[in-house]
Design an enzyme around this catalytic site. Structure first.
Site, PDB file in Angstrom:
ATOM      1  N   ALA A  87      -3.989   5.463  -8.190  1.00  0.00           N
ATOM      2  CA  ALA A  87      -5.244   4.794  -7.828  1.00  0.00           C
ATOM      3  C   ALA A  87      -6.174   4.707  -9.029  1.00  0.00           C
ATOM      4  CB  ALA A  87      -5.929   5.537  -6.684  1.00  0.00           C
TER       5      ALA A  87
ATOM      6  N   LYS B 185       3.559   1.307  -3.925  1.00  0.00           N
ATOM      7  CA  LYS B 185       3.020   0.485  -5.028  1.00  0.00           C
ATOM      8  C   LYS B 185       3.860   0.580  -6.306  1.00  0.00           C
ATOM      9  CE  LYS B 185      -1.804   0.342  -3.509  1.00  0.00           C
ATOM     10  NZ  LYS B 185      -3.203   0.564  -3.911  1.00  0.00           N
TER      11      LYS B 185
ATOM     12  N   THR C  33       0.839  -1.192   0.000  1.00  0.00           N
ATOM     13  CA  THR C  33       0.000   0.000   0.000  1.00  0.00           C
ATOM     14  C   THR C  33       0.880   1.251   0.000  1.00  0.00           C
ATOM     15  OG1 THR C  33      -1.927   1.033   1.046  1.00  0.00           O
ATOM     16  CG2 THR C  33      -0.309   0.025   2.522  1.00  0.00           C
TER      17      THR C  33
END
Length: 277
Positions: A135, A69, A65
């Protein structure tokens, strides 16, 4: 000794992943332990290599996380196709030859939460996604695989959104623009910015949400995010946070590691209850 798994981040003590994976293990009868592992900001790769070296020949895996990443993507010897295109990895494991392999399950988690848990239909829908960071990059391909009529990526810096649209154009109808250039109405608006964490809201034109349209924030917390509050003010048909996405991406990681897919509904309820306590 139980097989060892962990989530790696910095900071990491707040993570719900240990609760989620322990419930998955109990539900599926898998003998494993799942911990948190805080890697130094300048020592991520060494922490990963040390973890896998300590597991010898046992099955083992890691979730990755913030903020690691992209580093996980760079250090993986083998990448799945979706991880290769996403430029980020949230799941690491070893193959038969001992190589560290990387995958990303965030996009699968988002789509599965929308379709299976929420009953959404993405086919032929007009979808707006806010943000152009990692994301968002990780969820574009799985969303486009559902054949929306249009997917627009809007970002404060328009050039970043335009670049994403170019990178994923082969997968479907995709456009990138700045927030001010968003045109038309959308059936679903997904917030992939971190603005919610700062208590802020991306600047959206009035009337951008179709009457009865849905709002989905990839963030989650004990209280509604500013984006969710905005959705309520727009009289959205549904306003959803990212907790289901969190659990579903974990379920996909669990499947990759253990070869069995856990059921998510009871786990989502348990994490939700813990958030509220």
């Amino acid at each position: 000794m139980s097989d060892q798994y962990a989530v790696v981040g910095n900071p990491i003590s707040h993570s719900k992943s240990p609760l989620i994976h322990r419930m998955f293990a109990q539900q599926t009868g898998q003998d494993l332990e799942y911990q948190t592992l805080e890697a130094p900001l300048d020592g991520f790769e060494q922490a990963i290599l040390t973890f896998f070296a300590q597991q010898a020949d046992q099955p083992a895996g890691l979730n990755i996380t913030v903020p690691f990443k992209q580093q996980a993507w760079e250090m993986a010897a083998q990448l799945s196709g979706r991880a290769q295109r996403a430029g980020a990895v949230n799941t690491l494991y070893r193959d038969e030859s001992g190589q560290i392999c990387g995958d990303t399950t965030d996009g699968v988690g988002l789509v599965r939460d929308l379709l299976d848990n929420q009953g959404a239909t993405l086919k032929d829908a007009r979808v707006l996604i806010l943000g152009a960071g990692g994301a968002v990059r990780g969820v574009l391909e799985p969303i486009l695989e559902q054949s929306p009529a249009l997917l627009v990526v809007a970002n404060r810096t328009a050039s970043k959104a335009e670049q994403l649209a170019q990178d994923f154009a082969e997968f479907g109808e995709l456009r990138g623009c700045g927030f001010a250039e968003v045109e038309g109405q959308f059936d679903l608006i997904i917030n992939g910015t971190s603005a919610s964490l700062q208590g802020e809201l991306p600047p959206l034109p009035a009337g951008v949400l179709k009457p009865g349209g849905w709002c989905y924030d990839m963030m989650y917390g004990a209280e509604p995010t500013p984006f969710m509050v905005w959705g309520e003010q727009q009289e959205a048909g549904r306003v959803i946070d990212g907790l289901g996405m969190l659990v579903e991406q974990a379920a996909e990681s669990f499947r990759i590691w253990r070869g069995v897919r856990p059921q998510s509904a009871a786990v989502i309820d348990a994490v939700r209850a813990q958030l509220g306590s």
